[in-house]
Enzyme design. Structure first.
Site, short mmCIF file in Angstrom:
data_model
loop_
_atom_site.label_atom_id
_atom_site.label_comp_id
_atom_site.label_asym_id
_atom_site.label_seq_id
_atom_site.Cartn_x
_atom_site.Cartn_y
_atom_site.Cartn_z
N ASP A 44 -6.36 -35.77 39.54
CA ASP A 44 -7.48 -35.75 40.48
C ASP A 44 -8.79 -35.38 39.78
OD1 ASP A 44 -6.80 -33.11 40.10
OD2 ASP A 44 -6.87 -32.55 42.22
N SER A 45 -8.73 -35.02 38.49
CA SER A 45 -9.96 -34.84 37.71
C SER A 45 -10.75 -36.15 37.66
CB SER A 45 -9.64 -34.37 36.29
OG SER A 45 -8.81 -35.30 35.63
N ASP A 83 -1.37 -37.00 40.80
CA ASP A 83 -1.79 -35.78 41.51
C ASP A 83 -1.94 -36.06 43.00
OD1 ASP A 83 -1.99 -33.80 39.59
OD2 ASP A 83 -4.17 -33.97 39.36
N LYS A 113 2.33 -34.54 41.43
CA LYS A 113 2.02 -33.17 41.01
C LYS A 113 1.25 -32.47 42.13
CE LYS A 113 -0.83 -32.29 37.40
NZ LYS A 113 -1.97 -31.62 38.09
N GLU A 115 -0.53 -28.60 43.25
CA GLU A 115 -1.03 -27.34 42.72
C GLU A 115 -0.52 -26.16 43.54
OE1 GLU A 115 -5.29 -27.26 42.28
OE2 GLU A 115 -5.34 -29.10 41.09
N GLU A 182 -2.12 -24.42 33.26
CA GLU A 182 -3.53 -24.68 32.95
C GLU A 182 -4.30 -23.38 32.73
OE1 GLU A 182 -5.58 -27.48 35.45
OE2 GLU A 182 -7.53 -27.01 34.58
N1 LIG Z 1 -13.31 -33.37 32.25
C1 LIG Z 1 -12.46 -32.48 32.78
N2 LIG Z 1 -11.57 -31.88 31.97
C2 LIG Z 1 -10.68 -30.98 32.45
O1 LIG Z 1 -9.86 -30.46 31.68
C3 LIG Z 1 -10.73 -30.67 33.84
C4 LIG Z 1 -11.64 -31.36 34.65
N3 LIG Z 1 -12.52 -32.23 34.11
N4 LIG Z 1 -11.70 -31.16 36.00
C5 LIG Z 1 -10.64 -30.42 36.62
C6 LIG Z 1 -10.27 -29.26 35.78
C7 LIG Z 1 -11.40 -28.27 35.62
N5 LIG Z 1 -11.19 -27.79 34.29
C8 LIG Z 1 -12.05 -26.90 33.64
C9 LIG Z 1 -13.41 -27.07 33.71
C10 LIG Z 1 -14.25 -26.20 33.10
C11 LIG Z 1 -13.74 -25.12 32.41
C12 LIG Z 1 -14.69 -24.15 31.75
O2 LIG Z 1 -15.80 -24.52 31.41
N6 LIG Z 1 -14.32 -22.89 31.60
C13 LIG Z 1 -15.15 -21.88 30.94
C14 LIG Z 1 -16.14 -21.29 31.91
C15 LIG Z 1 -15.54 -20.78 33.17
C16 LIG Z 1 -16.55 -20.16 34.15
O3 LIG Z 1 -16.97 -19.03 33.89
O4 LIG Z 1 -16.89 -20.79 35.17
C17 LIG Z 1 -14.26 -20.83 30.35
O5 LIG Z 1 -14.72 -20.17 29.41
O6 LIG Z 1 -13.11 -20.67 30.77
C18 LIG Z 1 -12.37 -24.95 32.32
C19 LIG Z 1 -11.52 -25.85 32.94
C20 LIG Z 1 -10.02 -28.38 33.72
N7 LIG Z 1 -9.93 -29.65 34.40
C1 LIG Z 2 -4.74 -30.31 34.51
C2 LIG Z 2 -5.17 -31.72 34.53
C3 LIG Z 2 -4.42 -32.51 33.53
C4 LIG Z 2 -5.10 -32.33 35.92
O1 LIG Z 2 -4.41 -31.90 36.81
C5 LIG Z 2 -6.04 -33.44 36.18
O2 LIG Z 2 -6.48 -34.09 35.22
O3 LIG Z 2 -6.33 -33.66 37.35
MG LIG Z 3 -5.34 -32.33 38.72
#
Ligand SMILES: Nc1nc(=O)c2c([nH]1)NC[C@@H]1CN(c3ccc(C(=O)N[C@@H](CCC(=O)O)C(=O)O)cc3)CN21
Ligand SMILES: CC(C)C(=O)C(=O)O
Ligand SMILES: [Mg+2]
Length: 263
Positions: A44-45, A83, A113, A115, A182
């Site tokens: 769903d990303s 998803d 999948k 959550e 994750e």
């Molecule tokens: N392009 C993309 N890649 C992904 O892996 C992904 C998505 N989108 N969308 C759904 C989720 C969201 N995800 C993410 C998105 C951002 C962070 C991130 O930037 N984390 C930082 C800042 C967190 C904060 O303070 O808001 C960190 O240090 O953990 C982590 C996972 C993983 N998934």
């Molecule tokens: C954690 C990631 C792989 C996921 O669920 C997505 O891409 O939507």
């Molecule tokens: Mg997902």
């Protein structure tokens, strides 16, 4: 030979790591499949990377099925998992059965999948598994809870780590065929991976998981924002921009199309 659920279990036992990626449409899905990915997730990303939404919540089940159908036309080898979008399965297990049922009927997906590892979701997943629907679990950072969790790492305190560990065991008992972990500490992912008999697939969860997954747009350098755990293996944004610029220049200089077309 196409990948089956049984392969994943065997590979865990053999220590042969599972390589998984996401896909959202036919052309890239076909390349990923031919290049040898074991598992393709229509994640769903795609709401963010393919549709430009700010998070994954707006995606509907109809939209997900539309994308999953396109992806499935390109996939012949990898195990295909889809998803379930936000609020297409959280209401009750009947809703989850109906949504998962539609995905399996209308796409070639071999599993769905969902959550969450809280008690109600464990119960729902048990019902799906009993109905013959292969389910992958997803715990740790669950992006459909963005308004509660943000996108921060989960399971850092001993209490929260224990909670996630118990969720992993409960989902295993409910019958998930694999578990996505994750954005949790590597030590927690390792403990879960060593404890449960089903394969763990990690994203931002360290190197001890039985497999790894990345969002393909991150891998290829096509997403707006790269999560801290996602490496850019190639910068396709750059490559595409350069190519488009060349094409625009050629049109403006009247060097494309050539006066004499190639024979
Ligand atoms: N392009 C993309 N890649 C992904 O892996 C992904 C998505 N989108 N969308 C759904 C989720 C969201 N995800 C993410 C998105 C951002 C962070 C991130 O930037 N984390 C930082 C800042 C967190 C904060 O303070 O808001 C960190 O240090 O953990 C982590 C996972 C993983 N998934
Ligand atoms: C954690 C990631 C792989 C996921 O669920 C997505 O891409 O939507
Ligand atoms: Mg997902």
């Amino acid at each position: 030979m196409p990948v089956t659920h049984a392969h994943l279990q065997t590979w865990k036992q053999q220590g042969r790591a599972i390589a998984a990626l996401t896909a959202s449409e036919y052309a890239i899905a076909k390349i990923i499949d031919r290049a040898g990915a074991d598992l393709i997730l229509v994640g769903d990303s795609l709401a963010m990377v393919a549709l430009g939404h700010r998070n994954t919540l707006p995606l509907t089940l109809d939209q997900m099925i539309h994308h999953a159908q396109a992806v499935s036309r390109g996939v012949t080898n990898a195990l295909l998992v889809v998803d379930l979008p936000f609020l297409s399965y959280q209401v009750n297990y009947e809703q989850a059965l109906q949504s998962a049922g539609r995905v399996l009927k209308e796409t070639n997906a071999q599993g769905v999948k969902l959550e969450g590892g809280y008690a109600d979701m464990v119960h729902t997943i048990g019902k799906l598994v009993q109905a013959g629907i292969p389910v992958m679990g997803h715990i740790g950072l669950t992006p459909q809870s963005v308004h509660q969790l943000g996108y921060r790492i989960q399971g850092v305190t001993p209490d929260m780590a224990e909670k996630i560990f118990l969720e992993a065991k409960a989902l295993t008992d409910a019958g998930v065929f694999a578990l996505l972990l994750e954005h949790i500490p590597a030590e927690l992912a390792e403990k879960i991976t060593k404890t449960i008999p089903v394969p763990t697939i990690g994203i931002g969860a360290g190197s001890a998981c039985d497999g790894q997954i990345l969002v393909t747009h991150d891998l290829l350098g096509l997403s707006d924002k790269q999560p801290p755990f996602a490496p850019k293996y190639i910068d396709l944004s750059e490559a595409i921009a350069t190519t488009v610029d060349r094409y625009c220049q050629d049109v403006r200089h009247h060097t494309f199309p050539p006066v004499k077309p190639p024979q």
